[in-house]
Design a protein around this motif. Structure first.
Motif, PDB file in Angstrom:
ATOM      1  N   GLY A 114      29.723  36.800  51.775  1.00  0.00           N
ATOM      2  CA  GLY A 114      29.640  38.002  50.951  1.00  0.00           C
ATOM      3  C   GLY A 114      29.277  37.666  49.513  1.00  0.00           C
ATOM      4  O   GLY A 114      28.662  36.632  49.231  1.00  0.00           O
ATOM      5  N   PRO A 115      29.678  38.520  48.564  1.00  0.00           N
ATOM      6  CA  PRO A 115      29.339  38.269  47.156  1.00  0.00           C
ATOM      7  C   PRO A 115      29.803  36.914  46.635  1.00  0.00           C
ATOM      8  O   PRO A 115      29.209  36.368  45.695  1.00  0.00           O
ATOM      9  CB  PRO A 115      30.037  39.414  46.422  1.00  0.00           C
ATOM     10  CG  PRO A 115      30.081  40.524  47.428  1.00  0.00           C
ATOM     11  CD  PRO A 115      30.320  39.838  48.747  1.00  0.00           C
ATOM     12  N   ALA A 116      30.850  36.347  47.241  1.00  0.00           N
ATOM     13  CA  ALA A 116      31.363  35.048  46.785  1.00  0.00           C
ATOM     14  C   ALA A 116      30.386  33.915  47.057  1.00  0.00           C
ATOM     15  O   ALA A 116      30.600  32.792  46.575  1.00  0.00           O
ATOM     16  CB  ALA A 116      32.699  34.749  47.462  1.00  0.00           C
ATOM     17  N   CYS A 117      29.313  34.192  47.799  1.00  0.00           N
ATOM     18  CA  CYS A 117      28.331  33.137  48.079  1.00  0.00           C
ATOM     19  C   CYS A 117      27.735  32.569  46.795  1.00  0.00           C
ATOM     20  O   CYS A 117      27.374  31.392  46.733  1.00  0.00           O
ATOM     21  CB  CYS A 117      27.230  33.652  48.996  1.00  0.00           C
ATOM     22  SG  CYS A 117      26.094  34.836  48.220  1.00  0.00           S
ATOM     23  N   VAL A 118      27.626  33.401  45.741  1.00  0.00           N
ATOM     24  CA  VAL A 118      26.975  32.924  44.508  1.00  0.00           C
ATOM     25  C   VAL A 118      27.750  31.779  43.870  1.00  0.00           C
ATOM     26  O   VAL A 118      27.160  30.952  43.160  1.00  0.00           O
ATOM     27  CB  VAL A 118      26.789  34.079  43.495  1.00  0.00           C
ATOM     28  CG1 VAL A 118      25.787  35.098  44.021  1.00  0.00           C
ATOM     29  CG2 VAL A 118      28.110  34.765  43.177  1.00  0.00           C
TER      30      VAL A 118
END
Length: 609
Positions: A114-118
């Motif tokens: 999810g967004p934590a991939c960055v």
């Protein structure tokens, strides 16, 4: 590298907006001449143009993946340098891969984390992922890759790699209001972080991401520079920097197409070229290096405060030392002046005059031999190389050290735009906001706080202007340029190194020099900083001055709605004691800046409000 664009709308059927999407895609074609693709659905319209660098067969975009009832589609511009490590993690989590592109890895990382991939990504990127209900947007920590956006009056999100694509949307007119005018005259060619100059056009900040859904657009910072104690001694610090720099350069040499380096004979480009030559040598390859010069510059060059030495002897020393296949591109000053309009269109705004146009022409020539090049940008911001890090006269002044000329700049504004504008306060507020956001430790010395604040000012403002320049001028010819010194791990580490260690030996960037001591000839290792070369041929000033004279005699060009005629007249003879911007924009470049502004007003049919 590539170009991306798209629209998200929860009311209109975007399949009926295919023509608009194709127009947005078309104006980005220079960024990606090899392939293109679109994705259309009722709520999402995504476009991509591709420059094939890694895995040409399996990296096509927009790319869609499905797993466990989840479907996501990605458009992505950038390069990831930790793809092998992340691929291993995803494989262990049960994902399978069709190729070795970072595009496929990124898409599946977004689906897995999810967004934590960055938080896991090491690279330069701007991307958007659509899952059928929500669009996720993200930009790399340093802001190397651009991502602009606008939300229309009826709630449509429009985004793209360049402003020109956003302006192809019929509901986003090319309007510039009083704030945009102040940006052009008081800040330009820089921009306030997040500001797109055109009304209602914004830019995702470095290290920022967000989601757009039926609730609207919500953005947040996933990374910021944080102050921490520095616990290593001098020897360990030098070794640590050497390791970080070498690792960043080696990682950024991944490519399935020809690769080279820019070589100016300065410290930064020479360090990159030395490590690149060693790395390619291990593969049995010989490094290609490229430098830029100007016709008869050897005749007219005079050493000065900002340009203490010519590049030629140092370039020759490095090319010989590394045994590179070297190409010296020599530009004609008249040719450089003629390219000012193209440079403004590449940037979508008036820019750094011939400092831009010469780079545009240089990259065009380099692209004939390689598709990817590494460049030394950002080392000066991170290691403290600019004169204003050390010059007591500049350090004593408030405001942005690369633009100590607010009153002079404000004098160019017409009364309509000058009325009600406190120019000093406009600039001061932006300067103070950055200082207030700078993270410091409670026990930092005054000098440590000063250097942290100056580093943050340089990274948020001056460095962004140079990264804009490098991206737009290189992608005009579909040349992918990478900037190893922008590696976020280098930046985080250097932010916390005490000033005395940064200036080992009493010289600017002394720490980097110590780390690179056995990579470079001593003449290059200890060379005093000299910026990107510009033409000093008198014919350049004659050419731009003659063009400005014609403009002044033109009657009523669009520029006069924004800029006082009398101020432009004075510019033909007045030499300011301070450059307009940075170290290179003296009178010829300032004249050229206004020529670019006039062309931009015409070419973009700008509506001044």
């Amino acid at each position: 590298m590539c170009g991306i664009a798209g629209m998200i709308d929860f009311e209109q059927d975007l399949r009926e907006r295919e023509k608009t999407l194709l127009e947005m895609q078309s104006v980005l074609r220079r960024r990606g001449p090899d392939e293109d693709g679109i994705y259309l659905s009722p709520r999402a319209a995504l476009a991509h143009v591709r420059l094939c660098v890694v895995d040409p067969e399996n990296g096509r975009q927009p790319m869609t993946a499905r797993r466990n009832g989840q479907t996501c589609t990605l458009v992505y511009n950038g390069e990831l340098y930790n793809t092998p490590e992340l691929r291993r993690e995803l494989t262990e989590a049960g994902w399978e891969f069709d190729g070795h592109s970072d595009t496929e890895m990124l898409l599946k990382a977004c689906m897995e984390w999810g967004p934590a991939c960055v938080d896991r990504l090491n690279g330069i990127f701007a991307f958007a992922v659509w899952d059928g209900e929500t669009l996720f947007l993200a930009r790399d920590r340093m802001g190397v890759k651009p991502l602009f956006y606008s939300v229309t009056a009826d709630g449509t999100l429009v985004f793209a790699s360049e402003i020109k694509a956003i302006l192809r949307h019929p509901d986003i007119p090319p309007e510039v209001d009083a704030e945009g005018a102040a940006e052009l005259l008081l800040i330009g060619p820089g921009r306030t972080p997040g500001q797109g100059v055109f009304r209602n056009v914004r830019e995702l900040l470095p290290g920022q991401c967000g989601v757009f859904d039926r609730e609207g657009l919500r953005l947040w910072n996933y990374w910021k520079l944080t102050a921490r104690p520095h616990l290593e001694n001098e020897a360990d610090t030098v070794a640590h920097v050497r390791c970080l720099v070498r690792d960043a350069i080696r990682r950024q040499l991944v490519s399935d197409v020809p690769i080279g380096t820019f070589l100016s004979g300065g410290l930064d480009s020479s360090v990159i070229s030395a490590v690149a030559a060693e790395t390619l040598g291990e593969r049995g390859e010989r490094l290609r290096t490229f430098s830029v010069d100007y016709r008869e510059n050897d005749r007219y060059f005079t050493a000065g405060k900002f340009q203490p030495s010519a590049d030629g002897p140092y370039i020759e020393a490095m090319a010989d030392c590394l045994d590179t296949l070297h190409t010296n591109v020599v530009l004609d000053p008249v040719q450089v002046a003629a390219a000012l309009d193209d440079a403004a269109e590449a940037r979508d705004l008036p820019g750094m005059a011939d400092v831009d146009s010469s780079l545009l022409l240089f990259c065009r020539e380099v692209r004939g031999d390689v598709t990817v090049a590494l460049s030394g940008e950002c080392a000066d911001e991170i290691f403290g190389g600019y004169p204003w890090f050390r010059d007591p006269a500049v350090r004593a002044e408030n405001g942005f050290p690369w633009a100590q000329s607010t009153a002079w700049r404000a004098s160019f504004l017409t009364p309509e735009y000058a009325q009600g504008l406190d120019a000093d306060e406009f600039v001061r507020q932006r300067w103070q906001k950055t200082l207030a956001e700078t993270d410091c430790l409670d026990d930092d010395t005054p000098e440590q706080k000063r250097v942290r604040r100056l580093t943050r000012l340089n990274m948020d403002w001056f460095m962004q202007t140079l990264l804009d320049r490098k991206d737009r001028m290189s992608m005009w010819s579909a040349l992918e340029v990478r900037v190893p010194f922008c590696d976020w791990q280098i930046v985080e580490y250097l932010y916390n190194v005490p000033p005395a260690l940064r200036e080992l030996g009493g010289q600017e960037k002394g720490l980097l020099r110590s780390a690179a001591a056995d990579w470079l000839p001593k003449s290059v290792l200890h060379r005093k900083k000299s910026p990107y070369p510009k033409t000093v041929h008198p014919i350049y000033l004659e050419t731009v001055a003659r063009r400005l004279r014609r403009l002044l005699d033109d009657g009523n060009p669009p520029l006069f709605a924004l800029v006082r005629r009398e101020a432009l007249e004075n510019l033909l003879t007045y030499e300011s004691p301070w450059p307009w911007y940075g170290q290179l924009m003296s009178r010829p470049q300032t004249i050229a800046y206004f020529l670019q502004m006039d062309h931009w007003l015409r070419a973009y049919q700008v509506q001044l409000l």
